[in-house]
Design an enzyme around this catalytic site. Structure first.
Site, PDB file in Angstrom:
ATOM      1  N   TRP A  49      42.374  93.523  42.516  1.00  7.04           N
ATOM      2  CA  TRP A  49      40.953  92.963  42.750  1.00  7.04           C
ATOM      3  C   TRP A  49      40.259  93.591  43.877  1.00  7.04           C
ATOM      4  O   TRP A  49      38.950  93.631  43.105  1.00  7.04           O
ATOM      5  CB  TRP A  49      41.776  91.244  43.722  1.00  7.04           C
ATOM      6  CG  TRP A  49      40.060  90.272  43.644  1.00  7.04           C
ATOM      7  CD1 TRP A  49      40.361  89.268  42.783  1.00  7.04           C
ATOM      8  CD2 TRP A  49      39.503  90.392  44.769  1.00  7.04           C
ATOM      9  NE1 TRP A  49      39.315  89.119  42.845  1.00  7.04           N
ATOM     10  CE2 TRP A  49      38.213  89.323  44.169  1.00  7.04           C
ATOM     11  CE3 TRP A  49      38.870  91.331  45.666  1.00  7.04           C
ATOM     12  CZ2 TRP A  49      37.176  88.936  44.801  1.00  7.04           C
ATOM     13  CZ3 TRP A  49      37.459  90.836  46.572  1.00  7.04           C
ATOM     14  CH2 TRP A  49      36.774  89.987  45.652  1.00  7.04           C
ATOM     15  N   CYS A  81      42.262  86.889  36.746  1.00  6.93           N
ATOM     16  CA  CYS A  81      42.914  86.979  38.586  1.00  6.93           C
ATOM     17  C   CYS A  81      43.591  86.145  38.475  1.00  6.93           C
ATOM     18  O   CYS A  81      43.230  84.806  37.728  1.00  6.93           O
ATOM     19  CB  CYS A  81      41.323  86.806  39.831  1.00  6.93           C
ATOM     20  SG  CYS A  81      42.230  86.015  40.859  1.00  6.93           S
ATOM     21  N   HIS A  98      43.584  83.349  40.448  1.00  2.29           N
ATOM     22  CA  HIS A  98      44.152  81.997  40.912  1.00  2.29           C
ATOM     23  C   HIS A  98      42.551  82.074  40.432  1.00  2.29           C
ATOM     24  O   HIS A  98      41.368  81.381  40.915  1.00  2.29           O
ATOM     25  CB  HIS A  98      43.532  82.321  42.589  1.00  2.29           C
ATOM     26  CG  HIS A  98      44.732  82.433  43.204  1.00  2.29           C
ATOM     27  ND1 HIS A  98      44.997  83.912  43.746  1.00  2.29           N
ATOM     28  CD2 HIS A  98      45.871  81.400  42.732  1.00  2.29           C
ATOM     29  CE1 HIS A  98      46.424  83.181  44.385  1.00  2.29           C
ATOM     30  NE2 HIS A  98      47.174  82.272  44.167  1.00  2.29           N
ATOM     31  N   ASN A 145      52.673  85.856  46.680  1.00  2.61           N
ATOM     32  CA  ASN A 145      51.336  86.236  47.359  1.00  2.61           C
ATOM     33  C   ASN A 145      50.546  85.006  48.275  1.00  2.61           C
ATOM     34  O   ASN A 145      50.294  84.293  47.911  1.00  2.61           O
ATOM     35  CB  ASN A 145      50.233  86.418  45.888  1.00  2.61           C
ATOM     36  CG  ASN A 145      48.834  86.436  46.148  1.00  2.61           C
ATOM     37  OD1 ASN A 145      48.049  86.777  47.822  1.00  2.61           O
ATOM     38  ND2 ASN A 145      47.770  86.464  45.453  1.00  2.61           N
ATOM     39  N   PRO A 203      44.583  84.433  49.854  1.00  6.83           N
ATOM     40  CA  PRO A 203      42.809  84.444  50.724  1.00  6.83           C
ATOM     41  C   PRO A 203      42.372  82.865  49.575  1.00  6.83           C
ATOM     42  O   PRO A 203      41.353  82.326  50.144  1.00  6.83           O
ATOM     43  CB  PRO A 203      42.496  84.946  51.410  1.00  6.83           C
ATOM     44  CG  PRO A 203      43.274  86.652  51.208  1.00  6.83           C
ATOM     45  CD  PRO A 203      44.281  86.393  50.253  1.00  6.83           C
TER      46      PRO A 203
END
Length: 531
Positions: A103, A222, A224, A380, A383
């Site tokens: 990322w 990604c 998320h 993970n 954030p």
């Protein structure tokens, strides 16, 4: 005798052999330069760090309280400062790694500028960052040893034999800043051959551990975000094999592979798996598809059907030409992904989740461990989660289940600052504090990482500086908020010339030119203000 003393002795013998033509060579200076250049190649680093990871994995199997941790980084300097900080505060790098986030490579390292996490960045940017990280970590070794050499010379000049012996012991037993890097190869950046080629480049740069995910390379998202598309197991296992072949070809026989499954949040597949008989891996993958039973008369132009047990099943196909999984099958698919990966060459697992919840993770790991008893995770601590809200809601729900009065709280607004000093918030913060410990003890998490910490810390610290500097604070914003804090907290970078290698260069000049050396560290160097 230490390696340092052995090098002095060996170079002294060479100097004697070559006679007067080597009169300018100081054997101890050579020993110092060799100590500062312990690792000559990326493959040496890969082997050294693979040995560390394997040892740590064995120790975790024996005692789940000795889990490992890392922070993600996007520049060599960031990685270097993390390890310098770890050594300063914890006195050892034991069980601390670095994480290389795809990322952050996409967002911060691409020639195209900031990109989303969709494997659109240059693939070699990943291996280049590994090499850069280890260059900075090697420089951290060189700098720390240089400071010890300077202190050793000062102790000798003062005739303080006890101090000289103490410093010499630190040199002889110096702990390197070189630690394992868990490196993200996304979904392999193409077919298995492309995965193999990039894995080789990453290992040659120093990677002992490569993390690969089961998404489609050209549809990669990604972990998320929405719209994730997985591949049949056979496709993913071919890429795991490609990474293993890369390790073996380069002689890193104990290289570590992390197999990541995104199936929990991935409701789509691009392919129907090949199956040869009922119950094989392809059939199991297809069994999760959202299908309807049809007859031949129901079929339309271009329809795809599956024959299962004599029944014709038509998978739900979207306008994107992707096939949809049945709702609620994510956890079962994750368990199957993990077992299959461990049975076919992977060493560690990564289950991408939508929230940090020990119970959810443990439920899947317990199922996996029925087949693979020592299965363990890289997790993970992202954030992308709102940690405050998630854990406050978890505590709220637990209080409701226990019959406690929650009338003072609005579950939908628990992020509000008005709750910060409440009992619920304090309980939630304690659960956040112990999340890693609890996850490792209860859910098989061997390694905890934060993918994007310095992306956020850089933004926060820059915002704090800019709002004062460009308003009415001017230099006080920098001095009070940055430099004075560096001095008070002993941050080495306050002496930025030293951090960049100026003193190392001065010592080399003295090795090479003796008293004629023109050095930067004289009385007029403003870094002397920071002694």
């Amino acid at each position: 005798m230490s390696a340092y003393q052995n090098d002095i002795k060996a170079v002294a013998a060479l100097k004697e052999k070559f006679g007067s033509s080597w009169s300018a060579i100081n054997p101890e200076s050579v020993a110092r330069m060799r100590a500062q250049n312990r690792f000559k190649t990326g493959l040496e680093i890969a082997q050294y760090t693979a040995d560390i990871m394997r040892k740590d994995m064995e120790e975790y199997d024996a005692d789940s309280s000795v889990y490992t941790q890392s922070l993600g980084c996007w520049h060599g300097f960031i990685g270097q400062q993390k390890l310098i900080s770890i050594k300063k505060h914890l006195k050892t790098t034991n069980k601390r790694y670095l994480y290389l986030s795809g990322w952050m490579v996409a967002a911060l390292r691409s020639d195209f500028g900031p990109l989303p996490d969709q494997s659109m960045h240059e693939k070699t940017a990943v291996s280049d960052l590994i090499e850069e990280l280890y260059t900075f970590l090697r420089q951290a070794d060189s700098r720390e040893l240089d400071l010890l050499f300077t202190a050793l010379d000062a102790a000798r000049a003062a005739g303080d034999q006890a101090k000289a012996a103490e410093i010499q012991n630190q040199i002889d037993n110096h702990e390197t800043h070189i630690v394992p890097i868990i490196a993200d190869i996304d979904a392999g950046f193409g077919n298995p051959e492309a995965t193999y080629l990039l894995a080789k480049r990453m290992i040659e740069a120093g990677a002992c551990c490569i993390q690969i995910e089961n998404q489609v390379s050209d549809e990669k998202q990604c972990g998320h975000q929405d719209g994730k598309v997985t591949v049949p197991h056979a496709d993913f296992l071919a890429k795991i094999a490609a990474v293993r072949y890369a390790f073996l070809e380069l002689g890193i026989d104990n290289g570590v592979i992390v197999a990541r499954t995104d199936s929990l949040g991935a409701g789509l597949t691009k392919q129907i798996a090949v199956t040869n008989e009922p119950g094989d891996l392809g059939d199991l993958y297809n069994s999760f598809l959202d299908c309807e039973e049809v007859s031949a008369a129901d079929l339309g132009n271009g329809d795809v059907v599956i024959n299962r047990g004599g029944k014709l099943l038509r998978p739900k196909r979207l306008p994107s030409n992707l096939f949809q999984f049945r709702a609620g099958t994510g956890e079962a698919r994750c368990v199957l992904d993990c077992i299959t990966s461990l049975q076919n060459g992977a060493d560690l697992l990564w289950i991408e989740t939508e929230k940090p919840h020990v119970g959810q993770i443990a439920a899947m790991v317990n199922e996996i461990r029925k087949t693979i008893p020592n299965a363990k995770l890289v997790y993970n601590n992202s954030p992308s989660f709102n940690w405050t809200l998630n854990f406050r809601q978890q505590v709220f729900d637990a209080m409701v289940a226990e019959g406690k009065d929650v009338s003072a709280y609005d579950r939908a607004k628990l992020m509000s600052v008005e709750y910060d000093e409440t009992e619920l918030a304090q309980i939630a913060d304690e659960k956040i504090r112990t999340f890693q410990r609890d996850g490792s003890a209860q859910a098989g998490i061997f390694h905890h990482l934060i993918t994007l910490p310095t992306y956020h810390t850089a933004a926060l610290s820059t915002d704090n500086l800019a709002k004062g500097y460009f308003a009415d604070q001017g230099m006080l914003a920098y001095v009070k908020g940055v430099q004075r804090q560096e001095l008070r907290q002993g941050i080495a970078c306050v002496k930025h010339q030293n951090m960049a290698g100026s003193d190392i260069g001065d010592n080399h000049k003295e090795y090479f030119a003796g008293e004629a050396a023109l050095k930067a560290s004289g009385k007029d160097n403003t870094m002397n203000q920071f002694h």
